[in-house]
Write a protein that holds these residues in place. Structure first.
Motif, PDB file in Angstrom:
ATOM      1  N   THR A   1      67.986 -24.404  34.110  1.00  0.00           N
ATOM      2  CA  THR A   1      66.690 -23.883  34.501  1.00  0.00           C
ATOM      3  C   THR A   1      65.881 -24.952  35.226  1.00  0.00           C
ATOM      4  N   VAL A   2      64.896 -24.532  35.992  1.00  0.00           N
ATOM      5  CA  VAL A   2      64.040 -25.478  36.705  1.00  0.00           C
ATOM      6  C   VAL A   2      63.255 -26.327  35.709  1.00  0.00           C
ATOM      7  N   LYS A   3      62.759 -25.687  34.661  1.00  0.00           N
ATOM      8  CA  LYS A   3      62.042 -26.395  33.611  1.00  0.00           C
ATOM      9  C   LYS A   3      62.905 -26.437  32.353  1.00  0.00           C
ATOM     10  N   GLY A   4      62.698 -27.468  31.533  1.00  0.00           N
ATOM     11  CA  GLY A   4      63.430 -27.576  30.281  1.00  0.00           C
ATOM     12  C   GLY A   4      63.034 -28.833  29.539  1.00  0.00           C
ATOM     13  N   VAL A   5      62.293 -28.681  28.441  1.00  0.00           N
ATOM     14  CA  VAL A   5      61.802 -29.854  27.709  1.00  0.00           C
ATOM     15  C   VAL A   5      62.169 -29.784  26.217  1.00  0.00           C
TER      16      VAL A   5
ATOM     17  N   ASP B   1      65.125 -36.018  26.415  1.00  0.00           N
ATOM     18  CA  ASP B   1      65.784 -35.840  27.718  1.00  0.00           C
ATOM     19  C   ASP B   1      66.995 -36.777  27.791  1.00  0.00           C
TER      20      ASP B   1
ATOM     21  N   LYS C   1      70.853 -30.084  41.076  1.00  0.00           N
ATOM     22  CA  LYS C   1      69.747 -29.372  41.697  1.00  0.00           C
ATOM     23  C   LYS C   1      69.904 -29.460  43.215  1.00  0.00           C
TER      24      LYS C   1
END
Length: 463
Positions: A184-188, A192, A213
């Protein structure tokens, strides 16, 4: 703990002809493009073709205590993938497939051995590309880029490897497989760990896959500016002026007089004006022409002679001069190719420091720079006798000059390495930059991933 012979027997039983003990392969695994070579010969080279091959190798290594050094194309410049006495050289170069391309999600899943240039050739029919663009793109692998946290010519505008990786598949020292990151574009979620692995130089695990990406191919024109200056400091000041102007070129490369003259000689081009330095700048996208014209005005006001080309092929010919730097250095002698970064405003001062080191140490240091982000590549030229395997090590006086230059970069608020990594060659300076507390904390992190210390021992954190 068992012997190296036991490890070799187990490897052969498990992996058959993928275990290579030929003299040529063992000798090649000792060295990379840095010119440094490990002591002695590795136990074997394992040519992995699958994740299972990597897992079996690491399980055997963990049970026998045999050290493992992961290797891609061998194009590194810090000695990080060099395998020596009693070590297993684990080559993932043969794992070179593009497994998945998702144009709708702007991602690709690849194996670590795919070459940068081959990946972008495969992506082009989809109208996509992977932005990291090392000068060695034709011969360097994505896995190697991830291991060193590589950059390249385009990174000032499009970012470095760390900005272009969503996740990695990592085999730990005991053979377990982790799938880190996300699609996904975001992922927290959680820590990390993907970013931790990027730039870890094989000390945390073996990267066996990556989710990348992608970007859509940039529409519009590509314009290239070739600007010459009477000296390198004026060129560096001009590059800082371009940055200060708010312009964001895709590429901004600086070549000093010695490097420019060497490349012109190699390519049989007309010799440049003695002492002259050159900036090669490229703009892209819908505003490329207007940006190029504005940048050319900045360069002229800074004391340069600038010519703008709107011809894409002509632009590639101009960039070929910059991309020919490494073979040109080889024509001058043996080169220790270094990699420091400073704040972009400190670029002129860093070139002053390089000139001082040349004077005080009596050495020649042709230098190129990714001027858009302050990353310099000083090349220390020397003559020395090769060892029995044809590898030439830099002598002590060259390292004394390099030490002086590294400390100058740190004084200017810079860093020891912008994209090549620490490997063997810079480990003695690492604590100077990090400080003792951070240096020890990072060592402790590697022990969590690799309690036995079998992954790339002696690299990065050893004194």
């Amino acid at each position: 703990m068992t012997s190296g012979a036991d490890a070799l027997d187990q490897l052969r039983a498990a992996l058959g002809d993928r275990v290579d003990t030929s003299a040529a392969s063992l000798a090649a695994a000792r060295a990379d493009k840095s010119g440094h070579a490990a002591s002695g010969l590795p136990l074997a080279v394992v040519h992995a073709r699958s994740i299972d091959d990597v897992q079996q190798t690491l399980r055997i290594a963990a049970s026998t205590g045999a050290p493992v050094v992961t290797r891609g194309a061998g194009t590194g410049l810090a000695g990080g993938a060099n395998a020596g006495d009693g070590e297993i050289s684990l080559s993932v170069r043969g794992m070179d497939r593009v497994l998945e391309v998702r144009p709708d999600d702007l991602l690709a899943v690849v194996e670590p051995g795919v070459l940068n240039a081959d990946l972008n050739t495969a992506l082009a029919p989809y109208g996509l590309w992977w932005a990291p663009d090392p000068a060695s793109r034709a011969i360097s692998t994505v896995g190697g880029n991830i291991a060193t946290g590589a950059g390249g010519l385009l990174c000032a505008k499009y970012g470095v490897v760390r900005d272009a990786v969503l996740g990695v598949d990592l085999v730990l020292a005991d053979g377990r497989l982790l799938r880190l990151g996300h699609r996904t574009v975001k992922g927290v979620t959680g820590l990390d760990l993907t970013s931790l692995v990027i730039g870890s130089e094989g000390t945390l695990g073996v990267v066996v896959g990556a989710t990348l990406k992608l970007r859509r191919l940039v529409p519009g024109e590509v314009c290239t500016i070739a600007a010459t200056f009477p000296d390198v400091r004026t060129a560096a000041e001009a590059s800082s002026a371009v940055t200060a102007s708010g312009a964001q070129p895709a590429i901004m490369e600086l070549m000093d007089a010695a490097s420019l003259a060497a490349v012109h000689a190699l390519l049989a081009l007309e010799a440049p004006t003695p002492g002259a330095a050159q900036l090669t700048i490229q703009t892209d996208g819908p505003a490329a022409i207007a940006e190029a014209d504005a940048i050319a005005d900045v360069l002229r006001r800074a004391g340069g002679t600038a010519v703008v080309s709107h011809d894409r092929e002509e632009g590639e010919r101009l960039l070929a001069i910059r991309r020919s730097m490494h073979p040109a250095m080889e024509s001058l002698g043996t080169a220790l190719i270094e990699d420091v970064s400073v704040p972009r405003s400190a670029l002129p001062a860093m070139f002053d420091e390089i000139a001082r080191v040349e004077r005080e140490h009596g050495v020649v240091i042709p230098t190129v720079a990714h001027a858009g982000d302050g990353n310099l590549h000083p090349n220390f030229i020397f003559e020395a006798e090769p060892d029995e395997f044809g590898v030439v090590e830099a002598p002590d006086d060259i390292w004394a000059a390099a030490d002086d230059l590294f400390r100058a970069a740190l004084r200017l608020g810079g860093t020891l390495t912008g994209e090549h990594g620490v490997g063997v060659l810079k480990r003695r300076w690492l604590a100077d930059e990090l400080g003792e507390d951070q240096w020890e904390l990072q060592r402790q992190i590697t022990r969590v991933f690799d309690p036995q210390g079998i992954l790339n021992p002696g690299k990065v954190f050893a004194r």
